[in-house]
Design a protein around this motif. Structure first.
Motif, mmCIF file in Angstrom:
data_model
loop_
_atom_site.group_PDB
_atom_site.id
_atom_site.type_symbol
_atom_site.label_atom_id
_atom_site.label_comp_id
_atom_site.label_asym_id
_atom_site.label_seq_id
_atom_site.Cartn_x
_atom_site.Cartn_y
_atom_site.Cartn_z
ATOM 1 N N LEU A 1 -3.847 -1.376 -0.511
ATOM 2 C CA LEU A 1 -3.562 -0.116 -1.193
ATOM 3 C C LEU A 1 -4.791 0.414 -1.917
ATOM 4 C CD1 LEU A 1 -1.535 2.069 -2.018
ATOM 5 C CD2 LEU A 1 -0.911 0.641 -3.978
ATOM 6 N N SER A 2 -5.524 -0.463 -2.599
ATOM 7 C CA SER A 2 -6.669 -0.009 -3.391
ATOM 8 C C SER A 2 -7.774 0.586 -2.522
ATOM 9 C CB SER A 2 -7.227 -1.152 -4.241
ATOM 10 O OG SER A 2 -7.568 -2.265 -3.438
ATOM 11 N N GLU A 3 -7.774 0.278 -1.235
ATOM 12 C CA GLU A 3 -8.784 0.851 -0.335
ATOM 13 C C GLU A 3 -8.504 2.320 -0.024
ATOM 14 O OE1 GLU A 3 -8.758 -1.797 2.988
ATOM 15 O OE2 GLU A 3 -10.008 -3.303 1.981
ATOM 16 N N LEU A 4 -7.342 2.812 -0.434
ATOM 17 C CA LEU A 4 -6.996 4.211 -0.221
ATOM 18 C C LEU A 4 -7.347 5.077 -1.430
ATOM 19 C CD1 LEU A 4 -3.543 3.805 1.564
ATOM 20 C CD2 LEU A 4 -5.754 4.335 2.604
ATOM 21 N N ARG A 5 -8.037 4.501 -2.426
ATOM 22 C CA ARG A 5 -8.462 5.287 -3.585
ATOM 23 C C ARG A 5 -9.265 6.495 -3.119
ATOM 24 N NH1 ARG A 5 -8.446 1.905 -8.273
ATOM 25 N NH2 ARG A 5 -6.395 0.905 -8.165
ATOM 26 N N GLY A 6 -9.088 7.595 -3.805
ATOM 27 C CA GLY A 6 -9.717 8.842 -3.392
ATOM 28 C C GLY A 6 -8.751 9.738 -2.638
ATOM 29 N N ASN B 1 -4.856 16.057 1.232
ATOM 30 C CA ASN B 1 -5.515 14.776 0.953
ATOM 31 C C ASN B 1 -4.504 13.675 0.681
ATOM 32 O OD1 ASN B 1 -7.793 13.057 0.625
ATOM 33 N ND2 ASN B 1 -7.735 13.316 -1.594
ATOM 34 N N VAL B 2 -3.417 13.681 1.460
ATOM 35 C CA VAL B 2 -2.345 12.696 1.302
ATOM 36 C C VAL B 2 -2.319 11.758 2.501
ATOM 37 C CG1 VAL B 2 0.159 12.360 1.155
ATOM 38 C CG2 VAL B 2 -0.917 14.248 -0.083
ATOM 39 N N GLN B 3 -2.184 10.466 2.205
ATOM 40 C CA GLN B 3 -1.943 9.458 3.239
ATOM 41 C C GLN B 3 -0.497 9.002 3.153
ATOM 42 O OE1 GLN B 3 -3.980 7.799 5.849
ATOM 43 N NE2 GLN B 3 -1.808 7.441 6.292
ATOM 44 N N PRO C 1 -5.176 9.787 -6.566
ATOM 45 C CA PRO C 1 -6.430 9.228 -6.039
ATOM 46 C C PRO C 1 -7.056 8.146 -6.923
ATOM 47 C CG PRO C 1 -6.415 11.607 -5.737
ATOM 48 C CD PRO C 1 -5.232 11.268 -6.595
ATOM 49 N N GLU C 2 -6.639 8.049 -8.177
ATOM 50 C CA GLU C 2 -7.135 6.984 -9.051
ATOM 51 C C GLU C 2 -6.258 5.744 -8.997
ATOM 52 O OE1 GLU C 2 -7.062 10.362 -10.284
ATOM 53 O OE2 GLU C 2 -9.080 10.274 -9.425
ATOM 54 N N GLY C 3 -5.197 5.792 -8.192
ATOM 55 C CA GLY C 3 -4.306 4.644 -8.061
ATOM 56 C C GLY C 3 -3.198 4.597 -9.091
ATOM 57 N N THR C 4 -2.959 5.717 -9.779
ATOM 58 C CA THR C 4 -1.928 5.782 -10.811
ATOM 59 C C THR C 4 -0.605 6.262 -10.217
ATOM 60 O OG1 THR C 4 -3.585 6.290 -12.492
ATOM 61 C CG2 THR C 4 -1.301 6.806 -13.041
ATOM 62 N N MET C 5 0.484 5.611 -10.604
ATOM 63 C CA MET C 5 1.813 6.019 -10.169
ATOM 64 C C MET C 5 2.188 7.318 -10.881
ATOM 65 S SD MET C 5 4.304 5.172 -8.181
ATOM 66 C CE MET C 5 3.953 3.437 -7.866
#
Length: 212
Positions: free
Chosen positions: A28-33, A67-69, A133-137
């Motif tokens: 999951l963290s590799e999707l930052r941004g 910019n959504v995955q 993009p910062e990984g925040t819910m």
């Protein structure tokens, strides 16, 4: 069983994980941004889930433009996922462009509170998590097993969250892109007195709108 009830918290970091998907290993963290819309479905080769996957596939281009995955998940094997995705393409004519997590050990499902024993102890309910993009819910939506999601609301909420971040405003009930947004209420008596001179459309001192 307590772990099944643990839930992510809006405003805190989304739980990181590594998983096997139909597109290969993913962290999951590799999707930052990117914004991530992580959603679960009860099971492969089921009717409601199939309709949702087709609807999400049709919305994927618009979401990618934001910019959504998209990332799917269920407690099925990667082989089951691959067979189901292929079946949808062959029988329904819809290609599934996003990865689907194989969560046979339920590790991701439990970390995200996707298992609700009152519905099922062996299937994930229909959850949607919005991660920035910062990984925040940033938001979460939960649906029962028997009711499919309204996909335009998922797209709308992504747009609302992005407008909130960009313009530091709020969005009112039933907001759609292009509608007026809500200005934060004044925090002091002086701000309240100035409110009428700031060019907003005010219904009262605490409820003002503006066009962006």
């Amino acid at each position: 069983m307590e772990e099944a009830y643990s839930l992510p918290i809006i405003g805190e970091a989304a739980p990181d994980f590594q998983a096997v998907t139909t597109h290969g290993p993913m962290k999951l963290s590799e999707l930052r941004g990117k914004w991530v819309v992580l959603f679960s479905h009860p099971a492969d080769f089921t009717p409601v889930c199939t309709t949702e996957f087709m609807a999400l596939a049709r919305a994927n281009d618009e979401l990618e433009g934001l910019n959504v995955q998209l990332v799917g998940l269920s407690i099925d094997s990667v082989h089951s996922h691959l067979a189901w995705v292929r079946s949808i393409e062959e029988k329904m004519g819809v290609k599934i462009p996003f990865p689907v997590i194989a969560d046979l050990d339920m590790k991701v499902a439990r970390r995200f509170g996707m298992i609700h024993p009152g519905q099922s102890s062996t299937a994930t309910i229909r959850t949607v998590f919005f991660i920035d993009p910062e990984g925040t819910m940033r938001a979460m939506i939960y649906y029962p097993l028997n009711n499919g999601r309204y996909i335009p609301e998922i797209v709308r909420l992504v747009k609302a969250l992005q407008v909130t971040d960009q313009f530091k405003v709020s969005t009112p009930a039933n907001w759609q892109p292009g509608d007026k947004v809500v200005v934060s209420p004044p925090k002091t008596a002086e701000e309240m007195e100035r409110r009428g001179e700031e060019g907003y459309e005010c219904k009262d001192w605490y409820l003002c709108f503006k066009q962006i």
